[in-house]
Design a protein around this motif. Sequence first.
Motif, short mmCIF file in Angstrom:
data_model
loop_
_atom_site.label_atom_id
_atom_site.label_comp_id
_atom_site.label_asym_id
_atom_site.label_seq_id
_atom_site.Cartn_x
_atom_site.Cartn_y
_atom_site.Cartn_z
N ALA A 163 0.80 -1.22 0.00
CA ALA A 163 0.00 0.00 0.00
C ALA A 163 0.84 1.27 0.00
CB ALA A 163 -0.94 -0.01 1.20
N GLN A 164 2.07 1.21 0.50
CA GLN A 164 2.89 2.42 0.55
C GLN A 164 3.31 2.90 -0.84
OE1 GLN A 164 6.98 2.07 2.05
NE2 GLN A 164 6.72 -0.15 2.01
N HIS A 165 3.21 2.03 -1.82
CA HIS A 165 3.56 2.41 -3.18
C HIS A 165 2.38 3.12 -3.85
CE1 HIS A 165 6.59 -0.68 -2.40
NE2 HIS A 165 7.26 -0.24 -3.44
N ALA B 293 11.91 1.00 -29.70
CA ALA B 293 12.57 2.04 -28.91
C ALA B 293 13.73 2.66 -29.67
CB ALA B 293 13.06 1.46 -27.58
N GLY B 294 13.62 2.69 -30.98
CA GLY B 294 14.72 3.13 -31.82
C GLY B 294 15.15 4.57 -31.66
N PHE B 295 14.31 5.41 -31.07
CA PHE B 295 14.65 6.82 -30.87
C PHE B 295 14.96 7.11 -29.40
CE2 PHE B 295 13.46 11.50 -31.03
CZ PHE B 295 14.52 11.86 -31.86
N VAL B 296 15.21 6.07 -28.62
CA VAL B 296 15.44 6.22 -27.18
C VAL B 296 16.86 5.77 -26.85
CG1 VAL B 296 14.67 5.54 -24.89
CG2 VAL B 296 13.01 5.73 -26.75
N THR B 297 17.66 6.70 -26.37
CA THR B 297 19.02 6.34 -25.95
C THR B 297 19.54 7.35 -24.94
OG1 THR B 297 21.20 5.62 -26.75
CG2 THR B 297 20.27 7.61 -27.76
N GLY B 298 20.44 6.88 -24.08
CA GLY B 298 21.04 7.73 -23.06
C GLY B 298 20.13 8.07 -21.90
N GLN B 299 19.05 7.31 -21.72
CA GLN B 299 18.03 7.65 -20.73
C GLN B 299 18.00 6.67 -19.56
OE1 GLN B 299 16.44 10.59 -21.32
NE2 GLN B 299 17.83 10.59 -23.08
N GLU B 300 17.44 7.14 -18.46
CA GLU B 300 17.17 6.30 -17.30
C GLU B 300 15.66 6.14 -17.14
OE1 GLU B 300 17.56 6.16 -12.41
OE2 GLU B 300 17.69 8.06 -13.50
N PHE B 301 15.23 4.91 -16.92
CA PHE B 301 13.81 4.61 -16.70
C PHE B 301 13.65 4.02 -15.30
CE2 PHE B 301 14.48 4.75 -21.18
CZ PHE B 301 13.33 5.30 -21.71
N ILE B 302 12.91 4.70 -14.45
CA ILE B 302 12.71 4.27 -13.07
C ILE B 302 11.47 3.40 -12.97
CG2 ILE B 302 12.22 5.05 -10.72
CD1 ILE B 302 13.94 7.49 -11.29
N VAL B 303 11.63 2.22 -12.39
CA VAL B 303 10.53 1.27 -12.22
C VAL B 303 10.38 1.01 -10.73
CG1 VAL B 303 9.60 -0.98 -12.87
CG2 VAL B 303 11.15 0.23 -14.42
N ASP B 304 9.61 1.86 -10.06
CA ASP B 304 9.55 1.77 -8.58
C ASP B 304 8.15 2.01 -8.02
OD1 ASP B 304 9.18 4.50 -8.97
OD2 ASP B 304 10.53 5.07 -7.33
N GLY B 305 7.14 1.90 -8.87
CA GLY B 305 5.78 2.09 -8.37
C GLY B 305 5.50 3.50 -7.89
N GLY B 306 6.34 4.45 -8.28
CA GLY B 306 6.12 5.84 -7.93
C GLY B 306 6.79 6.30 -6.65
N MET B 307 7.58 5.44 -6.01
CA MET B 307 8.12 5.77 -4.69
C MET B 307 9.09 6.95 -4.71
SD MET B 307 6.73 4.06 -2.28
CE MET B 307 7.88 4.21 -0.91
N THR B 308 9.85 7.12 -5.78
CA THR B 308 10.78 8.25 -5.81
C THR B 308 10.06 9.58 -6.01
OG1 THR B 308 11.17 7.79 -8.16
CG2 THR B 308 12.80 6.96 -6.59
N ARG B 309 8.77 9.54 -6.29
CA ARG B 309 7.98 10.76 -6.43
C ARG B 309 7.11 11.04 -5.21
NH1 ARG B 309 10.54 13.81 -9.98
NH2 ARG B 309 10.62 12.88 -12.07
N LYS B 310 7.22 10.17 -4.22
CA LYS B 310 6.36 10.29 -3.04
C LYS B 310 7.07 11.05 -1.93
CE LYS B 310 3.75 7.38 0.22
NZ LYS B 310 3.41 5.97 0.59
N MET B 311 6.45 12.12 -1.46
CA MET B 311 7.03 12.90 -0.37
C MET B 311 6.73 12.21 0.95
SD MET B 311 6.49 16.94 0.50
CE MET B 311 7.09 17.42 -1.12
#
Length: 257
Positions: A210-212, A235-253
Amino acid sequence: MTLEPSKQQTNGKVALVTGAVRGIGLGIVAWLIAEGWQVVLADIDRKRGSKVAKALGSNACFVAMDVAQENQVAMGVAEVLGQFGRLDALVCNAALADPYNSPLTELKLGYWNQVLGVNLTGPLLLAKHCSPYLQAHRGAVVNIASTRAHQSEPNSEAYAASKSGLLGLTHALAVSLGPDVRVNAVSPGWIDSRSLGERQQARLSARSHAQHPAGRVGMVEDVAALVAWLLSDRAGFVTGQEFIVDGGMTRKMIYLD
């Protein structure tokens, strides 16, 4: 995750996945095989590696490799090329992660060097030795980083530094190897990478899910699906990027009450 021998035909493309015999790495391997890739599993665990590759079927094979040792990386890549004659994708997942690190004042330089050797130098060595073959087939690289590159708990200096460095290495490689090779990073948060039996024996609490903001802890398939997309032509136009897969936790205050 239940391993079943693949009955699919190969799509003609070959991927090398490190740290591939358990957890997130194994999830990535299984997903790619389901999409028709021929996948080479690289890991230091020879016994489990051979067993897992056999269970996955004809679209999987195993090569023993310590990614922190350049001679082993070079020999492993040569073995892949010798068997398949090509390489289309590299997934750098092998890593050392110890949640019970010692306090900073007790941090051993040997431990620091070991973590950086596997987590950061390993992907560099793999890119170095794989890049000519990836360039020949306009391939792609995905580095598995971590949300620990952005957030920390006490006494995690080695791991946090290695994953932060991996993000920098990712965009540097994207520029150096482009346009023939795309390089991206995926940063997982809390991913329940345990086996099905382990998950059933010790279920995560409702509070953990639930915390996510997404309402649940992540699964290896969440990471694997994104990695597979990043390796694909979609994804041919995507390079040099970071994709965060964390259920939104890094955006949660979060504040303590």
